[in-house]
Design an enzyme around this catalytic site. Structure first.
Site, short mmCIF file in Angstrom:
data_model
loop_
_atom_site.label_atom_id
_atom_site.label_comp_id
_atom_site.label_asym_id
_atom_site.label_seq_id
_atom_site.Cartn_x
_atom_site.Cartn_y
_atom_site.Cartn_z
N GLU A 118 15.46 18.02 28.20
CA GLU A 118 13.99 17.97 28.18
C GLU A 118 13.42 16.56 28.33
OE1 GLU A 118 11.94 21.43 26.02
OE2 GLU A 118 13.21 20.48 24.51
N HIS A 178 9.07 14.44 20.79
CA HIS A 178 9.07 15.90 20.96
C HIS A 178 9.88 16.49 19.82
CE1 HIS A 178 9.67 19.93 22.17
NE2 HIS A 178 10.96 19.77 22.35
N HIS A 220 10.41 20.19 16.98
CA HIS A 220 10.15 21.58 16.61
C HIS A 220 9.63 21.59 15.17
CE1 HIS A 220 13.77 22.12 19.54
NE2 HIS A 220 12.66 21.78 20.18
N HIS A 268 7.61 26.96 20.64
CA HIS A 268 8.61 25.91 20.84
C HIS A 268 8.44 24.73 19.87
CE1 HIS A 268 10.65 23.10 24.09
NE2 HIS A 268 11.06 22.84 22.86
ZN LIG Z 1 12.35 21.30 22.53
#
Ligand SMILES: [Zn+2]
Length: 237
Positions: A76, A95, A97, A166
């Site tokens: 990603e 980034h 979760h 996500h």
């Molecule tokens: Zn992710």
């Protein structure tokens, strides 16, 4: 070559985000290269809590590794490359979760600033719907530059965008700022959910002026929690 101070800060950011429960085995943090704004630094594909200086790789703004030396890159990484491309003032990206934000990406309830520490949310928190960009059958991951660009467009000029089903993406003008924002986004989500229950859906949030002013004030005090979090992450090892 990136300076060792920048690499040290990026390693510290990985450890802090792990220790604060923002990332676990997954999630990543990057920083734009201080000497070449068309590059950024990001760890190889691994759990952030285990990152050391040797794990830090350089990428161009298409997400290509410049010095792979056999190290695997995060699938990603296009989250980072496309945001750096779209937002010249952004110097660092997280980034994750981050668990408490997930319900806000999956319901119509907007994430809003419930207190001054998360005032940067006052500019609005868009929700990225991957089905709009990738159709109804993705595996939810930002696997290519097209999905990364769609996410960057949804983020717009905001500090945070939620990714439905996500996680989220958080941006800042420095590593210290992005770590601060990632941590207080998680705390805000937890507190907001609590307030929504307690207030039976009625919550008094910061207004636009309060949010803008508190954001300016917070810009002057990043160093304080950064030093604390860095020490806590080091002590735990
Ligand atoms: Zn992710």
């Amino acid at each position: 070559m990136a300076s060792s101070a920048l690499i040290d800060d990026l390693v510290a950011a990985n450890r802090i985000l792990d220790q604060q429960g923002i990332v676990d085995g997954f999630g990543h943090v990057s920083v734009r290269h201080h000497a070449d704004l068309a590059r950024f630094l990001l760890a190889r594909s691994m759990a952030p809590g285990l990152v050391t200086a040797d794990d830090i790789m350089e990428f161009d703004l298409d997400g290509n590794p410049l010095d792979p030396r056999g190290r695997a890159a995060y699938v990603e990484r296009f989250i980072h490359s496309e945001i750096y491309k779209a937002r010249p003032e952004v110097m660092a990206v997280v980034h994750s979760h981050s668990p408490s934000i997930i319900p806000f990406g999956a319901t119509p309830v907007p994430l809003r600033p419930i207190y001054h520490m998360s005032s940067f949310l006052g500019a609005g928190v868009p929700v990225f719907e991957i089905r709009d960009a990738g159709g109804p059958a993705t595996d939810m991951l930002i696997r290519n530059p097209e999905l990364g660009a769609a996410l960057a467009r949804r983020l717009g000029s905001a500090a945070v965008a939620l990714m439905r089903g996500h996680g989220d993406v958080v941006v800042g003008g420095s590593i210290q700022e992005v770590v601060f924002r990632a941590i207080y986004t998680e705390i805000n989500a937890k507190l907001q959910a609590e307030a929504l229950r307690l207030g039976e859906g009625r919550v008094n949030y910061l207004n636009a002026e309060e949010a803008a002013n508190a954001t300016e004030t917070n810009r002057r005090v990043f160093a304080r929690p950064w030093d604390l979090w860095k020490r806590q992450a080091a002590d735990r090892r």
